[in-house]
Motif scaffolding. Structure first.
Motif, mmCIF file in Angstrom:
data_model
loop_
_atom_site.group_PDB
_atom_site.id
_atom_site.type_symbol
_atom_site.label_atom_id
_atom_site.label_comp_id
_atom_site.label_asym_id
_atom_site.label_seq_id
_atom_site.Cartn_x
_atom_site.Cartn_y
_atom_site.Cartn_z
ATOM 1 N N THR A 34 3.054 48.964 6.389
ATOM 2 C CA THR A 34 3.566 50.335 6.326
ATOM 3 C C THR A 34 3.301 50.883 4.928
ATOM 4 O O THR A 34 3.804 50.352 3.938
ATOM 5 N N VAL A 35 2.515 51.937 4.861
ATOM 6 C CA VAL A 35 2.111 52.512 3.577
ATOM 7 C C VAL A 35 3.100 53.584 3.124
ATOM 8 O O VAL A 35 3.449 53.675 1.948
ATOM 9 N N MET A 36 3.544 54.396 4.061
ATOM 10 C CA MET A 36 4.565 55.424 3.815
ATOM 11 C C MET A 36 5.558 55.375 4.972
ATOM 12 O O MET A 36 5.176 55.069 6.105
ATOM 13 N N THR A 37 6.820 55.695 4.671
ATOM 14 C CA THR A 37 7.861 55.616 5.691
ATOM 15 C C THR A 37 8.524 56.968 5.901
ATOM 16 O O THR A 37 8.912 57.632 4.928
ATOM 17 N N GLU A 38 8.631 57.358 7.156
ATOM 18 C CA GLU A 38 9.290 58.621 7.505
ATOM 19 C C GLU A 38 10.702 58.654 6.922
ATOM 20 O O GLU A 38 11.454 57.695 7.028
ATOM 21 N N GLY A 39 11.040 59.768 6.275
ATOM 22 C CA GLY A 39 12.371 59.928 5.693
ATOM 23 C C GLY A 39 12.457 59.580 4.227
ATOM 24 O O GLY A 39 13.402 59.989 3.546
ATOM 25 N N VAL A 53 -5.880 54.503 9.144
ATOM 26 C CA VAL A 53 -4.429 54.415 9.292
ATOM 27 C C VAL A 53 -3.995 55.290 10.463
ATOM 28 O O VAL A 53 -4.717 56.206 10.874
ATOM 29 N N LYS A 54 -2.813 55.003 10.983
ATOM 30 C CA LYS A 54 -2.217 55.920 11.960
ATOM 31 C C LYS A 54 -1.036 56.612 11.292
ATOM 32 O O LYS A 54 -0.319 56.025 10.475
ATOM 33 N N VAL A 55 -0.864 57.865 11.639
ATOM 34 C CA VAL A 55 0.259 58.670 11.167
ATOM 35 C C VAL A 55 1.167 58.879 12.371
ATOM 36 O O VAL A 55 0.721 59.389 13.403
ATOM 37 N N SER A 56 2.418 58.437 12.283
ATOM 38 C CA SER A 56 3.279 58.468 13.461
ATOM 39 C C SER A 56 4.703 58.876 13.101
ATOM 40 O O SER A 56 5.115 58.834 11.936
ATOM 41 N N SER A 57 5.439 59.268 14.135
ATOM 42 C CA SER A 57 6.840 59.602 13.993
ATOM 43 C C SER A 57 7.572 59.011 15.194
ATOM 44 O O SER A 57 6.945 58.588 16.165
ATOM 45 N N HIS A 58 8.891 58.966 15.131
ATOM 46 C CA HIS A 58 9.680 58.418 16.232
ATOM 47 C C HIS A 58 10.639 59.475 16.772
ATOM 48 O O HIS A 58 11.236 60.244 16.011
ATOM 49 N N THR A 59 10.755 59.504 18.089
ATOM 50 C CA THR A 59 11.705 60.412 18.724
ATOM 51 C C THR A 59 13.109 59.848 18.574
ATOM 52 O O THR A 59 13.300 58.708 18.116
ATOM 53 N N SER A 60 14.106 60.631 18.978
ATOM 54 C CA SER A 60 15.498 60.181 18.883
ATOM 55 C C SER A 60 15.758 58.955 19.742
ATOM 56 O O SER A 60 16.663 58.170 19.472
ATOM 57 N N SER A 61 14.924 58.755 20.767
ATOM 58 C CA SER A 61 15.099 57.581 21.641
ATOM 59 C C SER A 61 14.346 56.367 21.124
ATOM 60 O O SER A 61 14.396 55.287 21.721
ATOM 61 N N GLY A 62 13.614 56.534 20.002
ATOM 62 C CA GLY A 62 12.897 55.412 19.413
ATOM 63 C C GLY A 62 11.445 55.299 19.826
ATOM 64 O O GLY A 62 10.737 54.391 19.392
ATOM 65 N N GLY A 84 8.612 68.310 -2.176
ATOM 66 C CA GLY A 84 9.720 67.438 -2.536
ATOM 67 C C GLY A 84 10.599 67.012 -1.374
ATOM 68 O O GLY A 84 11.609 66.329 -1.572
ATOM 69 N N SER A 85 10.243 67.387 -0.151
ATOM 70 C CA SER A 85 11.028 67.005 1.022
ATOM 71 C C SER A 85 10.716 65.562 1.427
ATOM 72 O O SER A 85 9.682 65.015 1.031
ATOM 73 N N PRO A 86 11.589 64.937 2.230
ATOM 74 C CA PRO A 86 11.322 63.572 2.694
ATOM 75 C C PRO A 86 10.033 63.509 3.518
ATOM 76 O O PRO A 86 9.599 64.517 4.096
ATOM 77 N N ARG A 87 9.441 62.327 3.556
ATOM 78 C CA ARG A 87 8.234 62.125 4.359
ATOM 79 C C ARG A 87 8.514 62.508 5.809
ATOM 80 O O ARG A 87 9.544 62.144 6.375
ATOM 81 N N SER A 88 7.579 63.226 6.419
ATOM 82 C CA SER A 88 7.759 63.669 7.802
ATOM 83 C C SER A 88 7.171 62.692 8.805
ATOM 84 O O SER A 88 7.318 62.873 10.014
ATOM 85 N N ALA A 89 6.493 61.648 8.327
ATOM 86 C CA ALA A 89 5.871 60.679 9.232
ATOM 87 C C ALA A 89 5.687 59.347 8.518
ATOM 88 O O ALA A 89 5.769 59.264 7.292
ATOM 89 N N THR A 90 5.439 58.325 9.317
ATOM 90 C CA THR A 90 5.145 56.988 8.807
ATOM 91 C C THR A 90 3.641 56.758 8.866
ATOM 92 O O THR A 90 2.982 57.158 9.831
ATOM 93 N N VAL A 91 3.093 56.136 7.838
ATOM 94 C CA VAL A 91 1.662 55.817 7.783
ATOM 95 C C VAL A 91 1.509 54.303 7.806
ATOM 96 O O VAL A 91 2.096 53.606 6.974
ATOM 97 N N THR A 92 0.730 53.803 8.769
ATOM 98 C CA THR A 92 0.556 52.362 8.955
ATOM 99 C C THR A 92 -0.928 52.017 8.960
ATOM 100 O O THR A 92 -1.733 52.718 9.587
ATOM 101 N N ALA A 93 -1.293 50.940 8.277
ATOM 102 C CA ALA A 93 -2.693 50.510 8.219
ATOM 103 C C ALA A 93 -3.116 49.911 9.561
ATOM 104 O O ALA A 93 -2.524 48.934 10.026
#
Length: 220
Positions: A34-39, A53-62, A84-93
């Motif tokens: 995990t290179v960057m983490t949502e939030g 890399v893939k750029v992804s996010s998770h729904t409220s159900s996971g 300056g806002s939190p990351r909006s997505a997770t980046v994974t190699a």
């Protein structure tokens, strides 16, 4: 390093690419990292120089939703670094990757006006692409959405062979499902449908597109 078409560095001159790469520190990550983490809140961006890399996010159900796949020349994390806002997505190699980490990215953009304008154009295009994908989800069936993603992968990463266009697919079926807004079972059925029609051939993390024009038509 040759930037892939459509990625950030592909819009720059060779001299500008040198300036960008010289402004940060090189780093490497292994596949699955995990290179960057949502939030998270952080002020650095990553310019990819190798790997995808893939750029992804998770729904409220996971459920994981794959938003994009980025390759060499791609820029990641720019929105958080700018506002300056939190990351909006997770980046994974998706495979071993290398890149340059740039801190104080806003300062860099202030010093390089043309690059800042090109970045603005890139962000605008990504927003348009997001809108297109939302329309796809409502208008296309799963097979159409899978065909659309395969066409995109073939155009970006495809290698012409005697049998068609070979794509070393960086995504698992679960990840492809997350990229098409469908279940794994629905994606598996869609791939089977495309295989039965002779449009594609699939293997472990690879796809061979035998008929690109027919696949494009099915993607509409």
């Amino acid at each position: 390093m040759k930037p892939e078409p459509g990625e950030f560095l592909s819009t720059l001159t060779p001299e500008e690419i040198e300036v960008v790469l010289a402004s940060g520190r090189p780093r490497r990550w292994e596949r699955g990292t995990t290179v960057m983490t949502e939030g998270d809140t952080s002020d650095w961006v990553l310019v990819l120089t190798a790997g995808r890399v893939k750029v992804s996010s998770h729904t409220s159900s996971g459920t994981e939703v794959v938003l994009a796949v980025r390759g060499p020349g791609g820029l990641l994390g720019e929105m958080s670094a700018i506002d300056g806002s939190p990351r909006s997505a997770t980046v994974t190699a998706l495979e071993p990757i290398a890149g340059v980490v740039i801190r104080d990215f806003t300062g860099f953009l202030q010093d390089h006006g043309r690059i800042a304008v090109l970045l603005l154009q890139l962000v605008t295009e990504r927003l348009r692409d997001s809108d297109r994908k939302r329309i796809e989800y409502g208008a296309f069936d799963t097979t159409g959405r899978v065909a659309t993603r395969l066409v995109e992968l073939a155009e970006r990463y495809g290698e012409k062979t005697a049998g068609g266009v070979r794509v070393a697919l960086p995504l698992s079926q679960d990840e492809l499902a997350g990229w098409t807004g469908a279940s794994r079972e629905a994606v598996s059925k869609a791939l089977r449908t495309l295989r039965d029609r002779g449009l594609i051939e699939t293997g472990r993390r690879r796809v061979v597109v035998h008929d690109m024009e027919a696949l494009r038509r099915r993607a509409r």
